[in-house]
Design a protein around this motif. Sequence first.
Motif, PDB file in Angstrom:
ATOM      1  N   GLU A  20     -13.281   0.374 -49.961  1.00 14.81           N
ATOM      2  CA  GLU A  20     -14.417   0.547 -49.055  1.00 14.81           C
ATOM      3  C   GLU A  20     -14.583  -0.630 -48.102  1.00 14.81           C
ATOM      4  O   GLU A  20     -15.068  -0.470 -46.990  1.00 14.81           O
ATOM      5  CB  GLU A  20     -15.704   0.742 -49.868  1.00 14.81           C
ATOM      6  N   VAL A  21     -14.202  -1.823 -48.530  1.00 15.04           N
ATOM      7  CA  VAL A  21     -14.424  -3.011 -47.706  1.00 15.04           C
ATOM      8  C   VAL A  21     -13.177  -3.428 -46.938  1.00 15.04           C
ATOM      9  O   VAL A  21     -13.260  -4.271 -46.043  1.00 15.04           O
ATOM     10  CB  VAL A  21     -14.916  -4.193 -48.568  1.00 15.04           C
ATOM     11  N   ARG A  22     -12.021  -2.876 -47.281  1.00  8.10           N
ATOM     12  CA  ARG A  22     -10.774  -3.305 -46.649  1.00  8.10           C
ATOM     13  C   ARG A  22     -10.813  -3.179 -45.120  1.00  8.10           C
ATOM     14  O   ARG A  22     -10.442  -4.135 -44.413  1.00  8.10           O
ATOM     15  CB  ARG A  22      -9.601  -2.503 -47.224  1.00  8.10           C
ATOM     16  N   PRO A  23     -11.237  -2.033 -44.530  1.00 11.44           N
ATOM     17  CA  PRO A  23     -11.229  -1.952 -43.058  1.00 11.44           C
ATOM     18  C   PRO A  23     -12.087  -3.021 -42.390  1.00 11.44           C
ATOM     19  O   PRO A  23     -11.673  -3.617 -41.393  1.00 11.44           O
ATOM     20  CB  PRO A  23     -11.778  -0.534 -42.788  1.00 11.44           C
ATOM     21  N   ALA A  24     -13.280  -3.271 -42.946  1.00 13.22           N
ATOM     22  CA  ALA A  24     -14.156  -4.273 -42.341  1.00 13.22           C
ATOM     23  C   ALA A  24     -13.537  -5.663 -42.424  1.00 13.22           C
ATOM     24  O   ALA A  24     -13.573  -6.436 -41.451  1.00 13.22           O
ATOM     25  CB  ALA A  24     -15.521  -4.264 -43.018  1.00 13.22           C
ATOM     26  N   LEU A  25     -12.945  -6.001 -43.572  1.00 16.13           N
ATOM     27  CA  LEU A  25     -12.352  -7.327 -43.724  1.00 16.13           C
ATOM     28  C   LEU A  25     -11.142  -7.499 -42.812  1.00 16.13           C
ATOM     29  O   LEU A  25     -10.958  -8.568 -42.205  1.00 16.13           O
ATOM     30  CB  LEU A  25     -11.953  -7.557 -45.178  1.00 16.13           C
ATOM     31  N   LEU A  26     -10.308  -6.474 -42.699  1.00 14.38           N
ATOM     32  CA  LEU A  26      -9.144  -6.578 -41.819  1.00 14.38           C
ATOM     33  C   LEU A  26      -9.565  -6.681 -40.358  1.00 14.38           C
ATOM     34  O   LEU A  26      -8.940  -7.410 -39.567  1.00 14.38           O
ATOM     35  CB  LEU A  26      -8.218  -5.374 -42.028  1.00 14.38           C
ATOM     36  N   LEU A  27     -10.619  -5.965 -40.000  1.00 11.60           N
ATOM     37  CA  LEU A  27     -11.142  -6.066 -38.634  1.00 11.60           C
ATOM     38  C   LEU A  27     -11.615  -7.491 -38.341  1.00 11.60           C
ATOM     39  O   LEU A  27     -11.289  -8.075 -37.298  1.00 11.60           O
ATOM     40  CB  LEU A  27     -12.289  -5.076 -38.443  1.00 11.60           C
ATOM     41  N   VAL A  28     -12.383  -8.051 -39.261  1.00 15.20           N
ATOM     42  CA  VAL A  28     -12.888  -9.413 -39.068  1.00 15.20           C
ATOM     43  C   VAL A  28     -11.728 -10.407 -39.015  1.00 15.20           C
ATOM     44  O   VAL A  28     -11.729 -11.342 -38.193  1.00 15.20           O
ATOM     45  CB  VAL A  28     -13.869  -9.770 -40.203  1.00 15.20           C
ATOM     46  N   TRP A  29     -10.723 -10.199 -39.866  1.00 21.01           N
ATOM     47  CA  TRP A  29      -9.570 -11.109 -39.870  1.00 21.01           C
ATOM     48  C   TRP A  29      -8.813 -11.035 -38.547  1.00 21.01           C
ATOM     49  O   TRP A  29      -8.374 -12.058 -37.992  1.00 21.01           O
ATOM     50  CB  TRP A  29      -8.649 -10.771 -41.042  1.00 21.01           C
ATOM     51  N   ALA A  30      -8.641  -9.826 -38.013  1.00 23.36           N
ATOM     52  CA  ALA A  30      -7.977  -9.685 -36.718  1.00 23.36           C
ATOM     53  C   ALA A  30      -8.765 -10.401 -35.620  1.00 23.36           C
ATOM     54  O   ALA A  30      -8.190 -11.090 -34.766  1.00 23.36           O
ATOM     55  CB  ALA A  30      -7.808  -8.204 -36.379  1.00 23.36           C
ATOM     56  N   ALA A  80      -8.902  -0.394 -31.173  1.00 24.59           N
ATOM     57  CA  ALA A  80      -9.948   0.565 -31.525  1.00 24.59           C
ATOM     58  C   ALA A  80      -9.678   1.289 -32.836  1.00 24.59           C
ATOM     59  O   ALA A  80     -10.604   1.731 -33.524  1.00 24.59           O
ATOM     60  CB  ALA A  80     -10.119   1.586 -30.400  1.00 24.59           C
ATOM     61  N   ARG A  81      -8.413   1.416 -33.220  1.00 24.69           N
ATOM     62  CA  ARG A  81      -8.104   2.144 -34.453  1.00 24.69           C
ATOM     63  C   ARG A  81      -8.719   1.482 -35.669  1.00 24.69           C
ATOM     64  O   ARG A  81      -9.086   2.141 -36.631  1.00 24.69           O
ATOM     65  CB  ARG A  81      -6.587   2.252 -34.620  1.00 24.69           C
ATOM     66  N   LEU A  82      -8.831   0.147 -35.635  1.00 24.16           N
ATOM     67  CA  LEU A  82      -9.452  -0.571 -36.754  1.00 24.16           C
ATOM     68  C   LEU A  82     -10.952  -0.348 -36.813  1.00 24.16           C
ATOM     69  O   LEU A  82     -11.580  -0.590 -37.838  1.00 24.16           O
ATOM     70  CB  LEU A  82      -9.171  -2.070 -36.632  1.00 24.16           C
ATOM     71  N   MET A  83     -11.528   0.120 -35.689  1.00 28.59           N
ATOM     72  CA  MET A  83     -12.988   0.211 -35.603  1.00 28.59           C
ATOM     73  C   MET A  83     -13.526   1.552 -36.080  1.00 28.59           C
ATOM     74  O   MET A  83     -14.725   1.664 -36.357  1.00 28.59           O
ATOM     75  CB  MET A  83     -13.428   0.001 -34.138  1.00 28.59           C
ATOM     76  N   LYS A  84     -12.680   2.554 -36.169  1.00 30.95           N
ATOM     77  CA  LYS A  84     -13.187   3.918 -36.347  1.00 30.95           C
ATOM     78  C   LYS A  84     -14.083   4.074 -37.561  1.00 30.95           C
ATOM     79  O   LYS A  84     -15.136   4.707 -37.491  1.00 30.95           O
ATOM     80  CB  LYS A  84     -12.010   4.899 -36.442  1.00 30.95           C
ATOM     81  N   THR A  85     -13.686   3.499 -38.693  1.00 32.25           N
ATOM     82  CA  THR A  85     -14.458   3.703 -39.920  1.00 32.25           C
ATOM     83  C   THR A  85     -15.773   2.933 -39.925  1.00 32.25           C
ATOM     84  O   THR A  85     -16.617   3.176 -40.781  1.00 32.25           O
ATOM     85  CB  THR A  85     -13.631   3.281 -41.149  1.00 32.25           C
ATOM     86  N   LEU A  86     -15.957   1.999 -38.985  1.00 34.71           N
ATOM     87  CA  LEU A  86     -17.173   1.189 -38.959  1.00 34.71           C
ATOM     88  C   LEU A  86     -18.160   1.635 -37.900  1.00 34.71           C
ATOM     89  O   LEU A  86     -19.247   1.073 -37.795  1.00 34.71           O
ATOM     90  CB  LEU A  86     -16.812  -0.283 -38.718  1.00 34.71           C
ATOM     91  N   LEU A  87     -17.777   2.641 -37.117  1.00 36.54           N
ATOM     92  CA  LEU A  87     -18.652   3.097 -36.041  1.00 36.54           C
ATOM     93  C   LEU A  87     -19.384   4.359 -36.458  1.00 36.54           C
ATOM     94  O   LEU A  87     -18.880   5.179 -37.224  1.00 36.54           O
ATOM     95  CB  LEU A  87     -17.850   3.350 -34.768  1.00 36.54           C
ATOM     96  N   TYR A  88     -20.580   4.509 -35.930  1.00 36.45           N
ATOM     97  CA  TYR A  88     -21.411   5.664 -36.255  1.00 36.45           C
ATOM     98  C   TYR A  88     -21.718   6.415 -34.964  1.00 36.45           C
ATOM     99  O   TYR A  88     -22.402   5.913 -34.079  1.00 36.45           O
ATOM    100  CB  TYR A  88     -22.709   5.209 -36.922  1.00 36.45           C
ATOM    101  N   ARG A  89     -21.141   7.628 -34.872  1.00 42.18           N
ATOM    102  CA  ARG A  89     -21.369   8.485 -33.712  1.00 42.18           C
ATOM    103  C   ARG A  89     -21.102   7.762 -32.392  1.00 42.18           C
ATOM    104  O   ARG A  89     -21.861   7.865 -31.431  1.00 42.18           O
ATOM    105  CB  ARG A  89     -22.796   9.041 -33.715  1.00 42.18           C
TER     106      ARG A  89
END
Length: 798
Positions: A265-275, A746-755
């Motif tokens: 659940e946290v992997r996408p957010a952490l990878l986004l922040v790391w990038a 943007a591909r890293l952002m998809k799971t963290l965006l709402y509508r």
Amino acid sequence: MRLADLRQAMRSLRRRPAFSLAAILTLALGVGANTAVYQVIYTVLLRPLPFRETQKLVQVWESTPVLPQLQVAAPDFEDWRRQTHSFAQMAAYTFQAMNRITLLGQGEPEVVQATNATRDLFSTMGIQPLLGRGFSAAEERQKRAVALIGEKLWRRKFGADPAIVGKAIRLETESFTVIGVVPSRQAFPEWADLWIPFSWLEAELVNTRKYHPLEVIARLKPGVSEEQAQAEMRALAARLANEHPDTNGTVGASVIPLSRQITGEVRPALLLVWAAVGLVLLMACANLAHMLLARMLDRRQELAIRASLGAGRGRLVQLVVTESLLLALMGGAVGAALALAASRVLRSLAESQIPRMESQAFQAPVWLFVAAVSIVCGILFALPACGQACGVEARPGSGRSMSRPRSPVSSILMAAEIAMAFVVLMGAALLVRSFVGLLSEDPGFRAMGVLAMEIPLPGSRYDWDKAGRFLNTQLLPALRALPGVKDVAATNCAPMSLRPTEQMRFATRFGIEGSTFEPGRYPVAQLRWVTPDYFRVLGIPLRRGRWLTEADEEKPRYLINETLARRFFPHQDPTAKRLIMNVLDPHQDLIEIAGVVGDVRDLGLDEVAAPTLYLISSSPRMTLLIGATGDPMRLAAPVRDAIHRADPEIAVTRADPLDRYVADSLARRRFALTLLASFGALAAFLTAAGIYGLLAYSLSGRARELGIRAALGASPVSLVYMIMREGAVVAISGLAAGVAFSLAFARLMKTLLYRLSPTDPLSLSAVGLFVSAIVLLSVWLPARRAARVDPSVALRVQ
């Protein structure tokens, strides 16, 4: 690196303290931010799990078309153990919300988290008890009252007593003998305080496929891949669906590696922040490259003399690299100190929301990361300056125009820095817009001014009937009499209190009178039992029909929410229809629909309202919802005292304002937003500082050119315009590259965006204008100062 070169580099840096300090601080910001984030990445994603051969451990779930991860029915688990060939071992334990039990006799009553575990759980995981042993086959088979306790509970409630093994502890009305202590490092599941034999699980949960109380862990056999195990489980799930269509008709199975399951659940957010923080580090390197290029102008006389005395290109490059590496190591040391402070802030932001974030000092891989990143950065920002050193001749050249540079390196670095700043700021802008959009969503209930307090009544003394009488005749009237209390209600589940894997905890299948559903395809709704004042305390409106009252308690009358009404009774009056409950039992119940209430986002602010049923009832596990006239937390102590007066053995597990439940549901999004916004601000600062510093040095080298232009009649305004135009060419290139990279990012952002689309035009436009303003301001300030230089002074510059 020769000692003489090192001494020379030290002397050179001491002669330019302002340059040295700026360079060290610039790199320290980049290295410090990266190290703090890498500490989180290593701790959560990279650090090996503390179990035996963790690469072979997998979590096995059931699944439905609605829920990709569903707990497992006990008979299905037994079928899996008997019929699969991909696993060397398979064990099960009850999920977190099931076994909250009150520990008595150790000071104030405390609700602890127990789990019913099969005896092979510890051997499957490779867990070695800190003290004592695990369960035996006889203890599990004969339902003996034995338990293992977690190290944290052992230290907190028993003072780390080494003689705890063999002693009895009281769990409500039962006494259990402690046979072992599980170390915190190897606690699995990590939330458990107590492990008791699987045979203590209720017979109804063990013998029916209707309920899903188990989570399953398995160890792959040598040579068996995750894909092979998945294929076998999929085929077995299909066989069970044919054999048991009523319960398993739409139930599948999935196999997920344990390491991915824990952090998924946290992997996408952490990878986004790391990038993002990696881009910030590259920007810091670009800034330092700018500074070293500018410094080469000051050192051109020195290097020309060295070249005329016989120093070859390799020798000049060696001097530049030595100085750069020295700067890098000093910047890395300061960055590590900053990272130690920043890591504490990160831990406080995320410890309750991100798994494996326990407090600990930097480990060896993190220190190696600091050293490696510092050295790599030192080499990177030295490369452009090395290129300049290679072109040094015996006689130094004059200043160069930005419009016709001898080398395009400076312009390329500036454009790259603008592009990277655009990418980081674009990510921050998207998260801000998404977060604002979430906050504007109506949760469907009033959270302000409401205190939520979980009170699990000891199940050994309170069945459903006794729990209802206790709440309605003793506890709720006593709480209503407290000063500052407007009203009190109770529910089995406060809004937004369920974790994603607990969504089926209070879900139920149902039918509709007059409608036919295929076996195993009955619709599912969330089930909430509440006291009559629940809707008034939370401000949930009635859309149709009537409210339920105390007279409807335990009667076959429900309220439904708008989502269920729209989905199953479109263009109809739901109050004229009846539902069918207990659809998998021989005896089914017909339920009247008394009314329709507004939707509540029970499962999270970013989750649409699920179909929901409400009935008037009470159970031993309830959450009090207390409307307050002021700050609800002021009521926490008086309410706790009133509960203990009613029954001293009731423990309060959580007491928080209800709006904190809403905030907690957004905690992971807020964590990513906070970090990305912070790095966006740092990126903007580095961009402005880099462009300003580069142009200030560059224009100082062009003083003679600017003086000639002024002497020939160029006005200060025209000179500023010329410099601004040159800067605009570079800025446009950087912005274009930034837009292109943002679309890939943007591909890293998809799971963290709402509508919100990752290519949101408003965000692109706003970030583009913001970056353009930063660039223009950073160009205009040194340009204005350079254009005001007296031509007679400028013409004397050599």
